[in-house]
Scaffold this motif. Sequence first.
Motif, PDB file in Angstrom:
ATOM      1  N   ALA A 122      51.032  44.092 -15.490  1.00 16.54           N
ATOM      2  CA  ALA A 122      49.510  43.809 -15.437  1.00 16.54           C
ATOM      3  C   ALA A 122      49.146  42.709 -15.962  1.00 16.54           C
ATOM      4  CB  ALA A 122      49.014  45.231 -16.018  1.00 16.54           C
ATOM      5  N   ARG A 123      49.595  42.390 -17.177  1.00 20.40           N
ATOM      6  CA  ARG A 123      48.931  41.266 -18.127  1.00 20.40           C
ATOM      7  C   ARG A 123      49.563  39.877 -17.255  1.00 20.40           C
ATOM      8  NH1 ARG A 123      51.262  40.207 -22.656  1.00 20.40           N
ATOM      9  NH2 ARG A 123      52.719  41.801 -22.772  1.00 20.40           N
ATOM     10  N   PHE A 124      50.363  39.806 -16.456  1.00 19.41           N
ATOM     11  CA  PHE A 124      50.904  38.657 -15.706  1.00 19.41           C
ATOM     12  C   PHE A 124      49.935  38.349 -14.779  1.00 19.41           C
ATOM     13  CE2 PHE A 124      53.368  36.116 -12.796  1.00 19.41           C
ATOM     14  CZ  PHE A 124      54.056  35.232 -13.584  1.00 19.41           C
ATOM     15  N   PHE A 125      49.810  39.627 -13.960  1.00 17.05           N
ATOM     16  CA  PHE A 125      48.573  39.377 -12.854  1.00 17.05           C
ATOM     17  C   PHE A 125      47.371  39.064 -13.076  1.00 17.05           C
ATOM     18  CE2 PHE A 125      52.177  41.232 -10.551  1.00 17.05           C
ATOM     19  CZ  PHE A 125      52.305  40.302  -9.209  1.00 17.05           C
ATOM     20  N   ARG A 126      46.999  39.672 -14.356  1.00 20.12           N
ATOM     21  CA  ARG A 126      45.456  39.432 -14.845  1.00 20.12           C
ATOM     22  C   ARG A 126      45.446  37.891 -15.176  1.00 20.12           C
ATOM     23  NH1 ARG A 126      45.873  44.591 -17.494  1.00 20.12           N
ATOM     24  NH2 ARG A 126      46.308  43.544 -19.584  1.00 20.12           N
ATOM     25  N   ALA A 127      46.674  37.595 -16.017  1.00 16.75           N
ATOM     26  CA  ALA A 127      46.709  36.032 -16.248  1.00 16.75           C
ATOM     27  C   ALA A 127      46.430  35.141 -15.211  1.00 16.75           C
ATOM     28  CB  ALA A 127      47.710  35.892 -17.047  1.00 16.75           C
ATOM     29  N   LEU A 128      46.932  35.507 -14.162  1.00 20.15           N
ATOM     30  CA  LEU A 128      46.919  34.456 -12.905  1.00 20.15           C
ATOM     31  C   LEU A 128      45.580  34.783 -12.378  1.00 20.15           C
ATOM     32  CD1 LEU A 128      50.364  35.034 -10.967  1.00 20.15           C
ATOM     33  CD2 LEU A 128      49.380  32.920 -11.977  1.00 20.15           C
ATOM     34  N   ASP A 129      44.868  35.860 -12.309  1.00 19.48           N
ATOM     35  CA  ASP A 129      43.648  35.999 -11.782  1.00 19.48           C
ATOM     36  C   ASP A 129      42.486  35.305 -12.552  1.00 19.48           C
ATOM     37  OD1 ASP A 129      44.720  37.469  -9.613  1.00 19.48           O
ATOM     38  OD2 ASP A 129      44.006  39.623 -10.469  1.00 19.48           O
ATOM     39  N   SER A 130      42.769  35.348 -13.852  1.00 14.38           N
ATOM     40  CA  SER A 130      41.477  35.029 -14.540  1.00 14.38           C
ATOM     41  C   SER A 130      41.825  33.472 -14.938  1.00 14.38           C
ATOM     42  CB  SER A 130      41.524  35.622 -15.852  1.00 14.38           C
ATOM     43  OG  SER A 130      42.738  35.317 -16.660  1.00 14.38           O
ATOM     44  N   GLY A 131      42.960  32.729 -14.908  1.00 10.15           N
ATOM     45  CA  GLY A 131      43.295  31.419 -15.120  1.00 10.15           C
ATOM     46  C   GLY A 131      43.587  30.369 -14.158  1.00 10.15           C
TER      47      GLY A 131
END
Length: 228
Positions: free
Chosen positions: A212-221
């Motif tokens: 989940a953190r990996f995909f959030r990082a991609l989405d936000s960054g």
Amino acid sequence: MEATTRVRVKVCCIMSEEEARIAVRHGASALGLVSRMPSGPGVISEERIAEIASQVPPPVGTFLLSCATEVEELVEQHRRTRANTLQLVDHVPRENLRRLRQALPGVRLVQVIHVASPASLDEALSVASEVDALLLDSGNPTLAVKELGGTGRVHDWEVSRRIRERSPVPVFLAGGLRPENVVEAVRQVGPFGVDICSGLRTNGALDEDKVARFFRALDSGVLGLHHV
């Protein structure tokens, strides 16, 4: 080309139907299924690969990771597993790539390039026209026991960027990626997709919090980044 959509993510070393479901639920575009290897994590039997691949919903890709280099062996592995993509983790001669394309016309081919030096650029460009994509990783095929992936090591992203800039086919970036560094990796290299194994695992198991953190990082960054 402007990156207007999420960078594709391939979650590798999938070992069960539940791990496949977790990866797909969070947005994975492809799953990596690892067959017999000289070293590295995530190896499962070809029977399990076939079972898991059969449960993966389209259009998610199923990548069979193979260390084989001979056409006949690769064709037989595909017949047994029915993955829709062959990820060739060792060097496969160009003539074998051509023969493999003829033997498996409906199967995508992804050649792994282990980025060890600037010479990896020439290696990548020498085979790029024979495959559907390149995957840039951090193994070491020159060791007595070959490292062909899953090392958790980062390689020289500047070399990877040069490969991506000159490659006629899409490029995936692998090697030591994790939630904390994936945005910088995408910024520096501009890949079509990223590939991750050990960076999403805890005690060998796929960790849904890390996914989940990996995909959030991609989405936000990564939104709004541009790459040529």
